[in-house]
Design an enzyme around this catalytic site. Sequence first.
Site, PDB file in Angstrom:
ATOM      1  CB  ALA A 193      -7.944  -7.401  90.032  1.00 15.27           C
ATOM      2  NE  ARG A 194      -5.353  -8.818  95.460  1.00 11.71           N
ATOM      3  CZ  ARG A 194      -4.786  -9.440  94.424  1.00 11.71           C
ATOM      4  NH1 ARG A 194      -5.513 -10.226  93.639  1.00 11.71           N
ATOM      5  NH2 ARG A 194      -3.508  -9.293  94.157  1.00 11.71           N
TER       6      ARG A 194
ATOM      7  N   GLY B 104      -8.938   4.235  84.039  1.00 17.61           N
ATOM      8  CA  GLY B 104      -9.814   5.059  84.869  1.00 17.61           C
ATOM      9  C   GLY B 104      -9.041   5.779  85.950  1.00 17.61           C
ATOM     10  CB  THR B 105      -5.642   5.196  87.308  1.00 13.56           C
ATOM     11  OG1 THR B 105      -5.930   3.815  87.510  1.00 13.56           O
ATOM     12  CG2 THR B 105      -4.775   5.717  88.431  1.00 13.56           C
TER      13      THR B 105
ATOM     14  CG  HIS C  87     -15.322  11.633  95.154  1.00  9.50           C
ATOM     15  ND1 HIS C  87     -15.418  12.843  94.502  1.00  9.50           N
ATOM     16  CD2 HIS C  87     -15.373  10.673  94.187  1.00  9.50           C
ATOM     17  CE1 HIS C  87     -15.515  12.620  93.184  1.00  9.50           C
ATOM     18  NE2 HIS C  87     -15.488  11.314  92.976  1.00  9.50           N
TER      19      HIS C  87
ATOM     20  CE  LYS D  50     -11.446  11.365  93.677  1.00  7.54           C
ATOM     21  NZ  LYS D  50     -10.741  10.388  92.844  1.00  7.54           N
TER      22      LYS D  50
ATOM     23  N   GLY E 183     -10.541  13.630  89.314  1.00  4.56           N
ATOM     24  CA  GLY E 183     -10.205  13.765  87.899  1.00  4.56           C
ATOM     25  C   GLY E 183     -11.383  14.330  87.123  1.00  4.56           C
TER      26      GLY E 183
HETATM   27  N1  LIG Z   1     -12.676   6.918  85.759  1.00  3.39           N
HETATM   28  C1  LIG Z   1     -13.634   6.492  86.573  1.00  3.39           C
HETATM   29  O1  LIG Z   1     -14.827   6.426  86.203  1.00  3.39           O
HETATM   30  C2  LIG Z   1     -13.271   6.063  87.959  1.00  3.39           C
HETATM   31  C3  LIG Z   1     -11.990   6.204  88.360  1.00  3.39           C
HETATM   32  N2  LIG Z   1     -11.617   5.808  89.622  1.00  3.39           N
HETATM   33  C4  LIG Z   1     -10.205   5.945  89.912  1.00  3.39           C
HETATM   34  O2  LIG Z   1      -9.631   4.634  89.931  1.00  3.39           O
HETATM   35  C5  LIG Z   1      -8.538   4.598  90.825  1.00  3.39           C
HETATM   36  C6  LIG Z   1      -8.766   3.474  91.849  1.00  3.39           C
HETATM   37  O3  LIG Z   1      -9.843   3.838  92.693  1.00  3.39           O
HETATM   38  P1  LIG Z   1     -10.350   2.858  93.848  1.00  3.39           P
HETATM   39  O4  LIG Z   1     -10.708   1.537  93.274  1.00  3.39           O
HETATM   40  O5  LIG Z   1     -11.355   3.611  94.618  1.00  3.39           O
HETATM   41  O6  LIG Z   1      -9.015   2.723  94.725  1.00  3.39           O
HETATM   42  P2  LIG Z   1      -8.572   1.478  95.632  1.00  3.39           P
HETATM   43  O7  LIG Z   1      -7.513   1.995  96.515  1.00  3.39           O
HETATM   44  O8  LIG Z   1      -9.768   0.825  96.213  1.00  3.39           O
HETATM   45  O9  LIG Z   1      -7.953   0.450  94.568  1.00  3.39           O
HETATM   46  C7  LIG Z   1      -6.721   0.598  93.933  1.00  3.39           C
HETATM   47  C8  LIG Z   1      -6.146  -0.789  93.819  1.00  3.39           C
HETATM   48  O10 LIG Z   1      -4.986  -0.748  92.992  1.00  3.39           O
HETATM   49  C9  LIG Z   1      -4.040  -1.626  93.572  1.00  3.39           C
HETATM   50  N3  LIG Z   1      -2.712  -1.285  93.067  1.00  3.39           N
HETATM   51  C10 LIG Z   1      -1.886  -0.305  93.491  1.00  3.39           C
HETATM   52  N4  LIG Z   1      -0.768  -0.320  92.743  1.00  3.39           N
HETATM   53  C11 LIG Z   1      -0.906  -1.319  91.849  1.00  3.39           C
HETATM   54  C12 LIG Z   1      -0.082  -1.834  90.822  1.00  3.39           C
HETATM   55  N5  LIG Z   1       1.128  -1.321  90.566  1.00  3.39           N
HETATM   56  N6  LIG Z   1      -0.543  -2.887  90.079  1.00  3.39           N
HETATM   57  C13 LIG Z   1      -1.749  -3.416  90.340  1.00  3.39           C
HETATM   58  N7  LIG Z   1      -2.566  -2.982  91.304  1.00  3.39           N
HETATM   59  C14 LIG Z   1      -2.146  -1.942  92.050  1.00  3.39           C
HETATM   60  C15 LIG Z   1      -4.208  -1.430  95.053  1.00  3.39           C
HETATM   61  O11 LIG Z   1      -3.638  -2.505  95.769  1.00  3.39           O
HETATM   62  P3  LIG Z   1      -3.316  -2.311  97.347  1.00  3.39           P
HETATM   63  O12 LIG Z   1      -4.663  -2.301  97.995  1.00  3.39           O
HETATM   64  O13 LIG Z   1      -2.494  -3.512  97.638  1.00  3.39           O
HETATM   65  O14 LIG Z   1      -2.593  -1.024  97.499  1.00  3.39           O
HETATM   66  C16 LIG Z   1      -5.729  -1.388  95.172  1.00  3.39           C
HETATM   67  O15 LIG Z   1      -6.292  -2.677  95.285  1.00  3.39           O
HETATM   68  C17 LIG Z   1      -8.462   6.014  91.458  1.00  3.39           C
HETATM   69  O16 LIG Z   1      -7.544   6.801  90.735  1.00  3.39           O
HETATM   70  C18 LIG Z   1      -9.878   6.529  91.263  1.00  3.39           C
HETATM   71  O17 LIG Z   1      -9.960   7.929  91.264  1.00  3.39           O
HETATM   72  C19 LIG Z   1     -12.510   5.275  90.504  1.00  3.39           C
HETATM   73  C20 LIG Z   1     -13.818   5.139  90.158  1.00  3.39           C
HETATM   74  C21 LIG Z   1     -14.314   5.534  88.845  1.00  3.39           C
HETATM   75  O1  LIG Z   2     -12.057   7.737  93.279  1.00  2.00           O
HETATM   76  C1  LIG Z   2     -13.250   7.660  92.918  1.00  2.00           C
HETATM   77  O2  LIG Z   2     -14.121   7.094  93.582  1.00  2.00           O
HETATM   78  C2  LIG Z   2     -13.612   8.249  91.628  1.00  2.00           C
HETATM   79  N1  LIG Z   2     -12.663   8.745  90.878  1.00  2.00           N
HETATM   80  C3  LIG Z   2     -12.834   9.381  89.618  1.00  2.00           C
HETATM   81  C4  LIG Z   2     -12.465  10.838  89.708  1.00  2.00           C
HETATM   82  O3  LIG Z   2     -11.510  11.191  90.414  1.00  2.00           O
HETATM   83  O4  LIG Z   2     -13.110  11.651  89.039  1.00  2.00           O
HETATM   84  C5  LIG Z   2     -14.210   9.138  89.028  1.00  2.00           C
HETATM   85  C6  LIG Z   2     -15.316   9.147  90.041  1.00  2.00           C
HETATM   86  O5  LIG Z   2     -15.485  10.444  90.504  1.00  2.00           O
HETATM   87  C7  LIG Z   2     -15.015   8.191  91.177  1.00  2.00           C
END
Ligand SMILES: NC(=O)C1=CN([C@@H]2O[C@H](COP(=O)(O)OP(=O)(O)OC[C@H]3O[C@@H](n4cnc5c(N)ncnc54)[C@H](OP(=O)(O)O)[C@@H]3O)[C@@H](O)[C@H]2O)C=CC1
Ligand SMILES: O=C(O)C1=N[C@H](C(=O)O)C[C@H](O)C1
Length: 250
Positions: free
Chosen positions: A11-12, A78-79, A135, A139, A145
């Site tokens: 969430a953060r 989304g991860t 990106h 990232k 993905g």
């Molecule tokens: N499918 C889609 O459309 C999209 C997918 N993504 C994907 O989403 C994922 C996150 O991206 P992004 O937001 O940029 O990454 P960030 O690093 O900004 O955010 C990930 C967050 O997850 C937290 N986290 C890590 N482990 C846990 C856990 N076990 N439980 C709860 N929270 C946890 C981290 O905390 P901490 O900071 O404390 O480590 C951090 O706040 C990536 O895999 C990315 O590729 C992103 C954008 C779009």
């Molecule tokens: O990490 C990102 O930012 C994103 N991750 C996803 C991916 O790996 O495809 C989706 C989007 O590209 C943003």
Amino acid sequence: MSKLRVAVLGARGRIGSEAVRAVEAADDMELVAALGRDDKLESLTDSGAQVVVELTTPASVMDNLDFCVRHGIHAVVGTTGWTDERLAQLNTWLSGSPGTGVLIAPNFSIGAVLTMKFAQQAARYFESVEVIELHHPNKADAPSGTAARTAQLIAEARREAGCAPQPDATATALDGARGADVDGIPVHSVRLRGLLAHQEVLLGGEGETLTIRHDSLHHSSFMPGILLGARRVATTPGLTFGLENFLDLN
Ligand SMILES: NC(=O)C1=CN([C@@H]2O[C@H](COP(=O)(O)OP(=O)(O)OC[C@H]3O[C@@H](n4cnc5c(N)ncnc54)[C@H](OP(=O)(O)O)[C@@H]3O)[C@@H](O)[C@H]2O)C=CC1
Ligand SMILES: O=C(O)C1=N[C@H](C(=O)O)C[C@H](O)C1
């Protein structure tokens, strides 16, 4: 009508914090938990979450989904970091919890979903295809993905159409010069400050090229897809891979 009880994991983070705002703003949803790395997963059951939006890291996602599926909580994921082995593991967990739904979406933005579909349609008509994803430099993984999924879809379409392997007579002097090989499709990853999430699919034939390009300029681009996924996943048991399964794209 009662509101859908939604929790966000990660969430953060960059996308997780945007998802928290989107769920809070949705009239038909209630945000019941917003968890980060150090929070206890039991908060999901304590808060009565019906759907979890999973936006963490490839290192965390499997443990989180194991917990959700064991407790019958639906998940919108989304991860990134999905391999055949991980998908098989998830399917095994889901077979023990038949009513539970999990949506994994390599990309939640409509433009990216359409890019994948258009690339899949075009793939058979061109001799050469390459994918470039671009990106932000924070990232976690490469290739994205989305790019991996795009390349798989292109490769499947080319196999089904009986296309020959694409021509490439290059003798590479440096490892990596031709990108990563995803199912026979070269995928190139750019990491550049100032960018968010972008992808180009380059297709080439005799005397012509076609470029399909998509740009996510803000994390808001992913929110309609996340909300749609949360609304649909509870009535779609089992594993769904790709947001296109919840969209009418014909
Ligand atoms: N499918 C889609 O459309 C999209 C997918 N993504 C994907 O989403 C994922 C996150 O991206 P992004 O937001 O940029 O990454 P960030 O690093 O900004 O955010 C990930 C967050 O997850 C937290 N986290 C890590 N482990 C846990 C856990 N076990 N439980 C709860 N929270 C946890 C981290 O905390 P901490 O900071 O404390 O480590 C951090 O706040 C990536 O895999 C990315 O590729 C992103 C954008 C779009
Ligand atoms: O990490 C990102 O930012 C994103 N991750 C996803 C991916 O790996 O495809 C989706 C989007 O590209 C943003």
